[in-house]
Write a protein that holds these residues in place. Structure first.
Motif, PDB file in Angstrom:
ATOM      1  N   TYR A  65       0.827  -1.207   0.000  1.00 52.84           N
ATOM      2  CA  TYR A  65       0.000   0.000   0.000  1.00 52.84           C
ATOM      3  C   TYR A  65       0.863   1.259   0.000  1.00 52.84           C
ATOM      4  CZ  TYR A  65      -3.319   3.536   1.493  1.00 52.84           C
ATOM      5  OH  TYR A  65      -4.068   4.669   1.571  1.00 52.84           O
ATOM      6  N   PHE A  66       1.810   1.336   0.930  1.00 50.15           N
ATOM      7  CA  PHE A  66       2.647   2.533   1.006  1.00 50.15           C
ATOM      8  C   PHE A  66       3.636   2.610  -0.149  1.00 50.15           C
ATOM      9  CE2 PHE A  66       1.304   2.315   5.519  1.00 50.15           C
ATOM     10  CZ  PHE A  66       0.640   3.524   5.533  1.00 50.15           C
ATOM     11  N   GLY A  67       4.041   1.474  -0.697  1.00 49.93           N
ATOM     12  CA  GLY A  67       4.905   1.483  -1.868  1.00 49.93           C
ATOM     13  C   GLY A  67       4.200   2.066  -3.075  1.00 49.93           C
ATOM     14  N   ARG A  68       2.943   1.661  -3.285  1.00 48.17           N
ATOM     15  CA  ARG A  68       2.168   2.224  -4.394  1.00 48.17           C
ATOM     16  C   ARG A  68       1.908   3.706  -4.179  1.00 48.17           C
ATOM     17  NH1 ARG A  68      -0.710  -1.800  -7.572  1.00 48.17           N
ATOM     18  NH2 ARG A  68      -0.176  -3.831  -6.743  1.00 48.17           N
ATOM     19  N   LYS A  69       1.614   4.063  -2.940  1.00 44.25           N
ATOM     20  CA  LYS A  69       1.359   5.470  -2.637  1.00 44.25           C
ATOM     21  C   LYS A  69       2.599   6.312  -2.932  1.00 44.25           C
ATOM     22  CE  LYS A  69      -1.064   8.033   0.830  1.00 44.25           C
ATOM     23  NZ  LYS A  69      -1.848   7.996   2.012  1.00 44.25           N
ATOM     24  N   PHE A  70       3.768   5.822  -2.543  1.00 44.68           N
ATOM     25  CA  PHE A  70       5.005   6.542  -2.812  1.00 44.68           C
ATOM     26  C   PHE A  70       5.295   6.577  -4.309  1.00 44.68           C
ATOM     27  CE2 PHE A  70       9.597   6.567  -3.516  1.00 44.68           C
ATOM     28  CZ  PHE A  70       9.900   7.792  -2.967  1.00 44.68           C
ATOM     29  N   ALA A  71       5.000   5.498  -5.017  1.00 47.46           N
ATOM     30  CA  ALA A  71       5.238   5.462  -6.465  1.00 47.46           C
ATOM     31  C   ALA A  71       4.383   6.502  -7.175  1.00 47.46           C
ATOM     32  CB  ALA A  71       4.962   4.072  -7.012  1.00 47.46           C
ATOM     33  N   TYR A  72       3.100   6.597  -6.822  1.00 48.52           N
ATOM     34  CA  TYR A  72       2.229   7.601  -7.452  1.00 48.52           C
ATOM     35  C   TYR A  72       2.687   9.011  -7.099  1.00 48.52           C
ATOM     36  CZ  TYR A  72      -1.023   3.902  -8.754  1.00 48.52           C
ATOM     37  OH  TYR A  72      -1.589   2.791  -9.306  1.00 48.52           O
ATOM     38  N   TRP A  73       3.069   9.213  -5.839  1.00 49.03           N
ATOM     39  CA  TRP A  73       3.525  10.537  -5.420  1.00 49.03           C
ATOM     40  C   TRP A  73       4.794  10.929  -6.168  1.00 49.03           C
ATOM     41  CZ3 TRP A  73       8.076  12.010  -3.016  1.00 49.03           C
ATOM     42  CH2 TRP A  73       8.123  13.316  -2.561  1.00 49.03           C
ATOM     43  N   SER A  74       5.760  10.005  -6.255  1.00 48.34           N
ATOM     44  CA  SER A  74       7.015  10.326  -6.930  1.00 48.34           C
ATOM     45  C   SER A  74       6.805  10.504  -8.435  1.00 48.34           C
ATOM     46  CB  SER A  74       8.068   9.257  -6.651  1.00 48.34           C
ATOM     47  OG  SER A  74       7.637   8.007  -7.134  1.00 48.34           O
ATOM     48  N   TRP A  75       5.891   9.737  -9.033  1.00 45.52           N
ATOM     49  CA  TRP A  75       5.587   9.918 -10.447  1.00 45.52           C
ATOM     50  C   TRP A  75       4.994  11.296 -10.689  1.00 45.52           C
ATOM     51  CZ3 TRP A  75       0.724  10.562 -12.725  1.00 45.52           C
ATOM     52  CH2 TRP A  75       0.720  10.554 -14.118  1.00 45.52           C
ATOM     53  N   ALA A  76       4.091  11.733  -9.816  1.00 43.06           N
ATOM     54  CA  ALA A  76       3.487  13.063  -9.964  1.00 43.06           C
ATOM     55  C   ALA A  76       4.547  14.149  -9.827  1.00 43.06           C
ATOM     56  CB  ALA A  76       2.386  13.255  -8.924  1.00 43.06           C
ATOM     57  N   ARG A  77       5.460  14.010  -8.878  1.00 39.10           N
ATOM     58  CA  ARG A  77       6.514  15.014  -8.709  1.00 39.10           C
ATOM     59  C   ARG A  77       7.437  15.040  -9.931  1.00 39.10           C
ATOM     60  NH1 ARG A  77       3.252  16.290  -6.436  1.00 39.10           N
ATOM     61  NH2 ARG A  77       2.827  16.340  -4.253  1.00 39.10           N
ATOM     62  N   TYR A  78       7.748  13.870 -10.475  1.00 36.84           N
ATOM     63  CA  TYR A  78       8.598  13.800 -11.661  1.00 36.84           C
ATOM     64  C   TYR A  78       7.911  14.478 -12.856  1.00 36.84           C
ATOM     65  CZ  TYR A  78      10.878  11.929 -15.779  1.00 36.84           C
ATOM     66  OH  TYR A  78      11.503  11.817 -16.978  1.00 36.84           O
ATOM     67  N   MET A  79       6.636  14.192 -13.064  1.00 32.61           N
ATOM     68  CA  MET A  79       5.918  14.794 -14.199  1.00 32.61           C
ATOM     69  C   MET A  79       5.824  16.303 -14.058  1.00 32.61           C
ATOM     70  SD  MET A  79       5.296  12.453 -16.340  1.00 32.61           S
ATOM     71  CE  MET A  79       4.051  13.075 -17.426  1.00 32.61           C
ATOM     72  N   GLU A  80       5.604  16.793 -12.834  1.00 28.87           N
ATOM     73  CA  GLU A  80       5.552  18.243 -12.622  1.00 28.87           C
ATOM     74  C   GLU A  80       6.915  18.876 -12.847  1.00 28.87           C
ATOM     75  OE1 GLU A  80       4.014  18.730  -8.709  1.00 28.87           O
ATOM     76  OE2 GLU A  80       1.963  18.212  -9.298  1.00 28.87           O
ATOM     77  N   TRP A  81       7.978  18.204 -12.452  1.00 31.11           N
ATOM     78  CA  TRP A  81       9.320  18.765 -12.572  1.00 31.11           C
ATOM     79  C   TRP A  81       9.836  18.689 -14.005  1.00 31.11           C
ATOM     80  CZ3 TRP A  81      13.925  15.674 -13.173  1.00 31.11           C
ATOM     81  CH2 TRP A  81      15.104  16.420 -13.141  1.00 31.11           C
ATOM     82  N   MET A  82       9.655  17.551 -14.640  1.00 29.51           N
ATOM     83  CA  MET A  82      10.256  17.334 -15.945  1.00 29.51           C
ATOM     84  C   MET A  82       9.406  17.862 -17.101  1.00 29.51           C
ATOM     85  SD  MET A  82      13.029  16.134 -16.934  1.00 29.51           S
ATOM     86  CE  MET A  82      13.949  15.220 -18.098  1.00 29.51           C
ATOM     87  N   HIS A  83       8.092  17.715 -17.017  1.00 31.26           N
ATOM     88  CA  HIS A  83       7.237  18.030 -18.158  1.00 31.26           C
ATOM     89  C   HIS A  83       6.255  19.163 -17.896  1.00 31.26           C
ATOM     90  CE1 HIS A  83       8.822  14.525 -20.184  1.00 31.26           C
ATOM     91  NE2 HIS A  83       8.563  13.798 -19.097  1.00 31.26           N
ATOM     92  N   ASN A  84       6.333  19.796 -16.773  1.00 32.03           N
ATOM     93  CA  ASN A  84       5.433  20.901 -16.398  1.00 32.03           C
ATOM     94  C   ASN A  84       3.963  20.514 -16.532  1.00 32.03           C
ATOM     95  OD1 ASN A  84       7.432  22.715 -15.677  1.00 32.03           O
ATOM     96  ND2 ASN A  84       7.683  23.451 -17.777  1.00 32.03           N
ATOM     97  N   VAL A  85       3.639  19.349 -16.064  1.00 31.35           N
ATOM     98  CA  VAL A  85       2.271  18.856 -16.075  1.00 31.35           C
ATOM     99  C   VAL A  85       1.774  18.873 -14.638  1.00 31.35           C
ATOM    100  CG1 VAL A  85       0.794  16.879 -16.548  1.00 31.35           C
ATOM    101  CG2 VAL A  85       2.706  17.392 -18.061  1.00 31.35           C
ATOM    102  N   GLU A  86       0.608  19.460 -14.434  1.00 30.87           N
ATOM    103  CA  GLU A  86       0.049  19.510 -13.085  1.00 30.87           C
ATOM    104  C   GLU A  86      -0.778  18.246 -12.836  1.00 30.87           C
ATOM    105  OE1 GLU A  86      -2.896  22.185 -10.289  1.00 30.87           O
ATOM    106  OE2 GLU A  86      -2.275  22.940 -12.237  1.00 30.87           O
ATOM    107  N   ILE A  87      -0.443  17.526 -11.785  1.00 30.58           N
ATOM    108  CA  ILE A  87      -1.152  16.298 -11.415  1.00 30.58           C
ATOM    109  C   ILE A  87      -2.022  16.610 -10.206  1.00 30.58           C
ATOM    110  CG2 ILE A  87      -0.918  13.897 -10.695  1.00 30.58           C
ATOM    111  CD1 ILE A  87       0.205  14.428 -13.467  1.00 30.58           C
ATOM    112  N   ARG A  88      -3.319  16.369 -10.345  1.00 30.12           N
ATOM    113  CA  ARG A  88      -4.255  16.559  -9.235  1.00 30.12           C
ATOM    114  C   ARG A  88      -5.101  15.316  -9.087  1.00 30.12           C
ATOM    115  NH1 ARG A  88      -8.025  21.035 -10.293  1.00 30.12           N
ATOM    116  NH2 ARG A  88      -7.125  21.041 -12.359  1.00 30.12           N
ATOM    117  N   TRP A  89      -5.251  14.873  -7.879  1.00 29.43           N
ATOM    118  CA  TRP A  89      -6.141  13.751  -7.606  1.00 29.43           C
ATOM    119  C   TRP A  89      -7.492  14.362  -7.274  1.00 29.43           C
ATOM    120  CZ3 TRP A  89      -3.272  10.263  -9.475  1.00 29.43           C
ATOM    121  CH2 TRP A  89      -1.914  10.210  -9.216  1.00 29.43           C
ATOM    122  N   THR A  90      -8.484  14.094  -8.093  1.00 26.03           N
ATOM    123  CA  THR A  90      -9.777  14.755  -7.914  1.00 26.03           C
ATOM    124  C   THR A  90     -10.549  14.204  -6.718  1.00 26.03           C
ATOM    125  OG1 THR A  90     -10.751  13.229  -9.509  1.00 26.03           O
ATOM    126  CG2 THR A  90      -9.966  15.341 -10.342  1.00 26.03           C
TER     127      THR A  90
END
Length: 107
Positions: A65-90
């Motif tokens: 559970y926490f591994g998946r949570k960290f993976a999604y969080w780190s993926w969102a941070r990477y996308m915001e940093w590298m591709h300037n894409v805003e990730i929001r969980w609705t």
């Protein structure tokens, strides 16, 4: 001065060796009755069952559970940093429920 003289240790009196602390041993003679022995055995079995529950079910589930949570969080941070894409969980509650369901699906 020889090699054996440099590593010599003083002889300890024999009384020091007799006073070494050790863990008490549990045997059937230390219990007052057979009921005490049965209670001790049941207590040890229940502790073993709790340990198995923890190591076989709870720790792997929490890790997934926490591994998946960290993976999604780190993926969102990477996308915001590298591709300037805003990730929001609705809907965060459904996101957490889906993560828990996915983690439990393969257990």
């Amino acid at each position: 001065m020889s090699l054996s003289d440099s590593f010599s240790m003083p002889d300890a009196p024999a009384s020091d060796h007799d006073e070494i602390d050790s863990l008490p041993s549990t045997s059937t003679e230390s219990f007052e009755s057979e009921d005490d022995y049965d209670a001790q055995r049941e207590w040890e079995q229940s502790l073993e069952q709790l340990q198995l529950l923890l190591t076989m079910i709870l720790v792997p589930f929490a890790g997934k559970y926490f591994g998946r949570k960290f993976a999604y969080w780190s993926w969102a941070r990477y996308m915001e940093w590298m591709h300037n894409v805003e990730i929001r969980w609705t809907n965060k509650t459904s996101f957490k429920a889906a993560g828990a369901a996915e983690a439990a699906a393969t257990l």
